[in-house]
Design a protein around this motif. Sequence first.
Motif, PDB file in Angstrom:
ATOM      1  N   THR A   1      27.411  54.888  60.500  1.00  0.00           N
ATOM      2  CA  THR A   1      27.667  54.570  59.101  1.00  0.00           C
ATOM      3  C   THR A   1      29.111  54.936  58.760  1.00  0.00           C
ATOM      4  O   THR A   1      29.600  55.979  59.193  1.00  0.00           O
ATOM      5  N   ILE A   2      29.766  54.087  58.002  1.00  0.00           N
ATOM      6  CA  ILE A   2      31.121  54.392  57.532  1.00  0.00           C
ATOM      7  C   ILE A   2      31.000  55.178  56.240  1.00  0.00           C
ATOM      8  O   ILE A   2      30.304  54.764  55.311  1.00  0.00           O
ATOM      9  N   ILE A   3      31.690  56.298  56.192  1.00  0.00           N
ATOM     10  CA  ILE A   3      31.684  57.151  55.007  1.00  0.00           C
ATOM     11  C   ILE A   3      33.095  57.186  54.446  1.00  0.00           C
ATOM     12  O   ILE A   3      34.047  57.520  55.159  1.00  0.00           O
ATOM     13  N   PHE A   4      33.248  56.812  53.175  1.00  0.00           N
ATOM     14  CA  PHE A   4      34.557  56.904  52.530  1.00  0.00           C
ATOM     15  C   PHE A   4      34.794  58.343  52.125  1.00  0.00           C
ATOM     16  O   PHE A   4      33.907  58.997  51.571  1.00  0.00           O
ATOM     17  N   LYS A   5      36.010  58.843  52.391  1.00  0.00           N
ATOM     18  CA  LYS A   5      36.339  60.229  52.081  1.00  0.00           C
ATOM     19  C   LYS A   5      37.440  60.271  51.031  1.00  0.00           C
ATOM     20  O   LYS A   5      38.430  59.570  51.154  1.00  0.00           O
ATOM     21  N   TRP A   6      37.249  61.079  50.013  1.00  0.00           N
ATOM     22  CA  TRP A   6      38.287  61.266  48.999  1.00  0.00           C
ATOM     23  C   TRP A   6      39.205  62.367  49.490  1.00  0.00           C
ATOM     24  O   TRP A   6      38.822  63.533  49.574  1.00  0.00           O
ATOM     25  N   ILE A   7      40.417  61.982  49.875  1.00  0.00           N
ATOM     26  CA  ILE A   7      41.442  62.935  50.307  1.00  0.00           C
ATOM     27  C   ILE A   7      42.633  62.706  49.378  1.00  0.00           C
ATOM     28  O   ILE A   7      43.439  61.801  49.598  1.00  0.00           O
ATOM     29  N   PRO A   8      42.722  63.481  48.276  1.00  0.00           N
ATOM     30  CA  PRO A   8      43.702  63.203  47.228  1.00  0.00           C
ATOM     31  C   PRO A   8      45.144  63.111  47.715  1.00  0.00           C
ATOM     32  O   PRO A   8      45.941  62.374  47.137  1.00  0.00           O
ATOM     33  N   GLU A   9      45.467  63.820  48.784  1.00  0.00           N
ATOM     34  CA  GLU A   9      46.844  63.780  49.289  1.00  0.00           C
ATOM     35  C   GLU A   9      47.269  62.374  49.694  1.00  0.00           C
ATOM     36  O   GLU A   9      48.455  62.059  49.675  1.00  0.00           O
ATOM     37  N   ILE A  10      46.311  61.526  50.066  1.00  0.00           N
ATOM     38  CA  ILE A  10      46.660  60.154  50.450  1.00  0.00           C
ATOM     39  C   ILE A  10      46.039  59.116  49.518  1.00  0.00           C
ATOM     40  O   ILE A  10      46.656  58.090  49.242  1.00  0.00           O
ATOM     41  N   THR A  11      44.835  59.369  49.015  1.00  0.00           N
ATOM     42  CA  THR A  11      44.182  58.361  48.178  1.00  0.00           C
ATOM     43  C   THR A  11      44.861  58.198  46.824  1.00  0.00           C
ATOM     44  O   THR A  11      44.670  57.185  46.161  1.00  0.00           O
ATOM     45  N   SER A  12      45.676  59.169  46.441  1.00  0.00           N
ATOM     46  CA  SER A  12      46.378  59.078  45.154  1.00  0.00           C
ATOM     47  C   SER A  12      47.755  58.431  45.289  1.00  0.00           C
ATOM     48  O   SER A  12      48.473  58.302  44.310  1.00  0.00           O
ATOM     49  N   LYS A  13      48.116  58.019  46.499  1.00  0.00           N
ATOM     50  CA  LYS A  13      49.451  57.449  46.740  1.00  0.00           C
ATOM     51  C   LYS A  13      49.377  55.937  46.933  1.00  0.00           C
ATOM     52  O   LYS A  13      48.375  55.394  47.370  1.00  0.00           O
ATOM     53  N   THR A  14      50.492  55.301  46.620  1.00  0.00           N
ATOM     54  CA  THR A  14      50.650  53.862  46.855  1.00  0.00           C
ATOM     55  C   THR A  14      51.822  53.677  47.808  1.00  0.00           C
ATOM     56  O   THR A  14      52.837  54.362  47.700  1.00  0.00           O
TER      57      THR A  14
END
Length: 95
Positions: free
Chosen positions: A56-69
């Motif tokens: 199963t693919i699990i999405f992980k919230w890692i703010p150091e990268i998920t908050s960047k564009t």
Amino acid sequence: MSKNNEGYQHHKLKLEEQFVQPILNGEKTFEVRLNDRKFKVGDTIEFMPIAHWDNTIIFKWIPEITSKTYEITFVLEGWGIKEGYCVFSFKELKK
């Protein structure tokens, strides 16, 4: 995937968790991808880290990268790259 007024696309891309730290450290500044989205210079990216557990693919919230564009700065096709694929480089967009 969405388009802005200039015709550039915004892509939300899955990213294997093992590549998060190399991107954050600036060691990994490129992606090899199936070019089904027609990536082009100027398009923007948000990475969505994933992990695998029990098939199963699990999405992980890692703010150091998920908050960047990030912005695509170069796209390479051909030159020994499998047809239908591309390599693109990117840089972080500073807010």
